[in-house]
Scaffold this motif. Sequence first.
Motif, short mmCIF file in Angstrom:
data_model
loop_
_atom_site.label_atom_id
_atom_site.label_comp_id
_atom_site.label_asym_id
_atom_site.label_seq_id
_atom_site.Cartn_x
_atom_site.Cartn_y
_atom_site.Cartn_z
N THR A 173 8.20 49.21 -83.71
CA THR A 173 6.82 48.80 -83.94
C THR A 173 6.26 48.22 -82.66
N LEU A 174 5.14 48.77 -82.21
CA LEU A 174 4.62 48.37 -80.89
C LEU A 174 3.71 47.15 -81.00
N ALA A 175 3.73 46.36 -79.96
CA ALA A 175 2.87 45.19 -79.89
C ALA A 175 1.46 45.61 -79.51
N VAL A 176 0.49 44.99 -80.14
CA VAL A 176 -0.92 45.23 -79.79
C VAL A 176 -1.37 44.21 -78.74
N GLN A 177 -0.93 42.98 -78.90
CA GLN A 177 -1.21 41.94 -77.93
C GLN A 177 0.09 41.21 -77.59
N HIS A 178 0.11 40.61 -76.42
CA HIS A 178 1.32 39.93 -75.96
C HIS A 178 1.06 38.43 -75.87
N PRO A 179 2.10 37.61 -76.06
CA PRO A 179 1.91 36.15 -76.16
C PRO A 179 1.41 35.52 -74.86
N ALA A 180 0.72 34.40 -75.05
CA ALA A 180 0.30 33.54 -73.93
C ALA A 180 1.08 32.23 -74.04
N LYS A 181 0.54 31.14 -73.52
CA LYS A 181 1.18 29.81 -73.57
C LYS A 181 2.58 29.82 -72.97
N LEU A 182 2.74 30.48 -71.84
CA LEU A 182 4.07 30.55 -71.24
C LEU A 182 4.43 29.27 -70.47
N ARG A 183 3.47 28.73 -69.74
CA ARG A 183 3.77 27.59 -68.87
C ARG A 183 3.55 26.25 -69.55
N HIS A 184 2.60 26.21 -70.49
CA HIS A 184 2.34 24.98 -71.25
C HIS A 184 1.48 25.35 -72.45
N GLY A 185 1.25 24.38 -73.33
CA GLY A 185 0.56 24.67 -74.57
C GLY A 185 -0.87 25.16 -74.41
N GLY A 186 -1.53 24.80 -73.32
CA GLY A 186 -2.91 25.22 -73.12
C GLY A 186 -3.05 26.42 -72.19
N ASP A 187 -1.95 27.09 -71.89
CA ASP A 187 -1.98 28.20 -70.94
C ASP A 187 -2.49 29.47 -71.62
N LYS A 188 -3.62 29.98 -71.15
CA LYS A 188 -4.20 31.19 -71.75
C LYS A 188 -3.82 32.45 -70.98
N ALA A 189 -3.17 32.31 -69.84
CA ALA A 189 -2.86 33.47 -69.01
C ALA A 189 -1.74 34.31 -69.63
N LYS A 190 -1.89 35.63 -69.55
CA LYS A 190 -0.89 36.55 -70.09
C LYS A 190 -0.28 37.38 -68.97
N LEU A 191 0.99 37.70 -69.15
CA LEU A 191 1.67 38.58 -68.20
C LEU A 191 1.31 40.04 -68.43
N ILE A 192 1.12 40.42 -69.70
CA ILE A 192 0.79 41.81 -70.05
C ILE A 192 -0.51 41.81 -70.82
N SER A 193 -1.49 42.54 -70.31
CA SER A 193 -2.78 42.62 -70.99
C SER A 193 -3.45 43.92 -70.56
N ALA A 194 -3.99 44.66 -71.53
CA ALA A 194 -4.66 45.93 -71.22
C ALA A 194 -5.82 46.14 -72.17
N ASN A 195 -6.66 45.14 -72.29
CA ASN A 195 -7.78 45.25 -73.22
C ASN A 195 -9.08 45.61 -72.51
N ASP A 196 -8.99 45.97 -71.26
CA ASP A 196 -10.19 46.26 -70.49
C ASP A 196 -10.44 47.76 -70.50
N SER A 197 -10.89 48.29 -71.65
CA SER A 197 -11.08 49.74 -71.77
C SER A 197 -12.30 50.23 -71.00
N SER A 198 -13.17 49.35 -70.57
CA SER A 198 -14.35 49.78 -69.83
C SER A 198 -14.20 49.60 -68.33
#
Length: 641
Positions: free
Chosen positions: A235-260
Motif C-alpha cells: 500500500t503506497l503512501a500518499v503523504q509522508h510524515p513531518a515533525k522530524l526535528r521537533h514537534g513544530g517542524d513542518k518540513a518534509k523530506l519527501i513531498s511531491a504535491n506540486d503538480s503545477s
Amino acid sequence: MSWLPKLLATYDACKGKEPQGSTPLMPICHSTQNAQIEIVLDGAGHFRRASVLEKAQGLTLIPCTEASGGRSGKKPINHPLHDKLQYLAQDFTSWGGEVTVGFANDPAEPYRDYVKSLSDWAAADPHPKLLAVRAYVQGGNVVADLIQAGILPVGDDGKLLKVWSADKASAPAIFKVLAPQQSPDDAFVRWRVEVGDDPNSAPWTDEALLASWIAYYQHRQKNVGLCMATGQQATLAVQHPAKLRHGGDKAKLISANDSSGYTYRGRFISDEEALSIGFVATQKAHNALRWLIERQGYRNGDQVFVAWEPTGKPIPDPLLATYEAFGGASLDWALGISHADAGQAFGLQLRKAIAGYAAQLAPRDEVVVLGLDSATPGRMAITFYRELKGSEFLARLQAWHGQFAWPQNYGKERQFIGAPAPRDIAEAAFGSRLDDKLRASTVERLLPCIVDGVPLPLDLLRSAVRRVANRVGMEVWEWERCLGIACALFKGFFNERGYLMALEQERTSRDYLFGRLLAVAEDIESYALYAAGEKARDTSAARLMQRFADRPASTWRTIELSLRPYIARLRAMRPGVLHKKESLLDDIVALFDPQDFLTDTPLSGEFLLGYHCQRQALRSRGESSDDASETTPTAMTGEPA
C-alpha cells in the motif's frame, strides 16, 4: 534511496528493544501533540471533570491520518480522536470561537468531519473509549462544560475570552500554558475515559486502542503499487510524515504535491511515477529517524546530524569533543597534561575507548551518518550521507581524535586532552557570536574531515590562528579555549611533522623558537608583578602578540626592551629565580639559526605550539620546584561570564 531501508531496518530492529531510559519508538499511524486541556469522561460518555495541563505533562501520542499528520493551510484536516476545540465542540461558534479561515463559510464543517471520522472508526471497532468519546461529542456541550469547569474564561459579553490584558500573575491557567500568539479557543484537547474496572484511562497508552487505529487505517487504504524502498508490492503512501526535528517542524523530506510546478513535470506523468514508497515503510523510516534525532542527534538550528548503527549498537558521536564522544568526565581525559608522556597516555586511553566500541560491532556491521537541513519551512534535504563499515568508522574517528589531540582548556571544570568538537572549532575560527548559517556551514565542512578523512580546510586553520594571535580582542577564558583549539588544528593539519603535546627541546624551527621566547618573556614580566605584589594585568608580550606574529624579529627587540625594568626589579628581589629565566632565554636564542633570528617574515601557527608548550613547562617546573616562590600564579581560566 538507501537511507530509507537503513531507517526501516533500524525501526524493525529497535522497536520494543529501546535502550533503558530511551523514548519508545512511535507506532505507525500516530504522531505527538502538546495538549493544553484534558477532559475526563465516564464509560457512558458523561463529563466528569477537566483540567489544564502543565507544559511538561501535555505531550500526547495521538492517532493521525496521512493528511492530518502533516496538516496545514486554510482547511486543516481533523485528527481521528484528540484535537482542537473547533473540531470537537458543536457549540464552538456559539461561544464566540473562531474557526480556521477556510471553514469560515461553513463553520460546522470541521465538527461534522470529526464526528464522521470518529463514528466510522467506532463502527469498525466499537472500543469502549471510542464509544464514550463519540457519545459525549455528539451531545454538543464541550465548550459549555469547559466554561462551567472554569477551564475556559468568558468575557463580559458572554463570549470566550481571547486575550488576557490584566496582571499576568492573576491570569487563568489556560493563558499560562498557551503560546503567546494562541487564544484559549485554539487549545488542543485530549481525552481520558474512565471505563468500569479498566485501570488505564489514557487512550494514548491503551495498546488495544493504538492497534485498533493502525488496523482500521491500513484496512482503508487501497492504493497498491511498487514500494521503491522494499522492492515489494505494498500500500503506497500518499503523504509522508513531518515533525522530524521537533514537534513544530513542518518540513518534509519527501513531498511531491506540486503538480503545477516543475517537481516532476517533463519527466513523469504523476508523482507516483517519480517516487512510490509503501505506507508502512515510510511511517517506520520517519519514526526511526525522529527517534534517532531526539536520542542522539546533533542540532544547530535547522541543521541536524545523526550517526547510528542500524541494529541499535552504541557508537561514538562524530560531532563531539573527545571526552564527550567516548564517555567519561573531562578530567578523566586530562591524563597529566604537565607530563612529557601525555601524548602516549592519551593514545593508550583512546585505543582502549575505540576497542570498547569495536568489541560490540561485528565485522559486517554498518554505521550510517546522515545530515539534514532545510532552506524553507516546508522542505528538508539530506545534506550529508555516508555508509561505512563499523571498523572503518571507528578507524576514522581514532585518526581524527588522535591527529587533532591537544591539551584543551574550556574552563576550570573542562580541561582535557583531545580533539575539539566541530562547533567549538567554528567558534574559535569566527568568534562565539557567529551567526547560525556560518556555524552550520562550518560544521558541514568539518564533518567530511572526521568521517571521510579529508584534509582540514586551510582557511579555518588560518582564521583560528589569526584570532588567537589577536588576544587583546578576547576575554581571557575565550582566548585560552581558542589557543588549545588553534594548536590542535595546526598539529593535526601538519601531522607529518610529528608535534608532541609537550615541550620539544630539540625542535629548532624558527617559528617554534619564537613562540618559546614569547612565553618566557611573558613569564618574566608576570613573575615580576607577582613578586612586587602588584595586580595582575596584560603583559607586554600579550599586548604585542599580534605584532609579534607579523614581525617577530623587530617586535622581539621591543618586548626585550620592555622587560628591562622588570628584570632590574627581580635582580634586587629574586636573583636566583631571575638567573634561571635568563638562562632559559639564552638557551632558546642559542638554538636559532642567526639569519632566522633576524628575519622579520610573519610567523605560522607553529609559534602557538611553542608558546603553549613552553608556558606549560614553566608552570610545571614551578609547581614541581621545592622553591614555591618560583611559581607565577596561573592567571585565570574560569568559566565564561
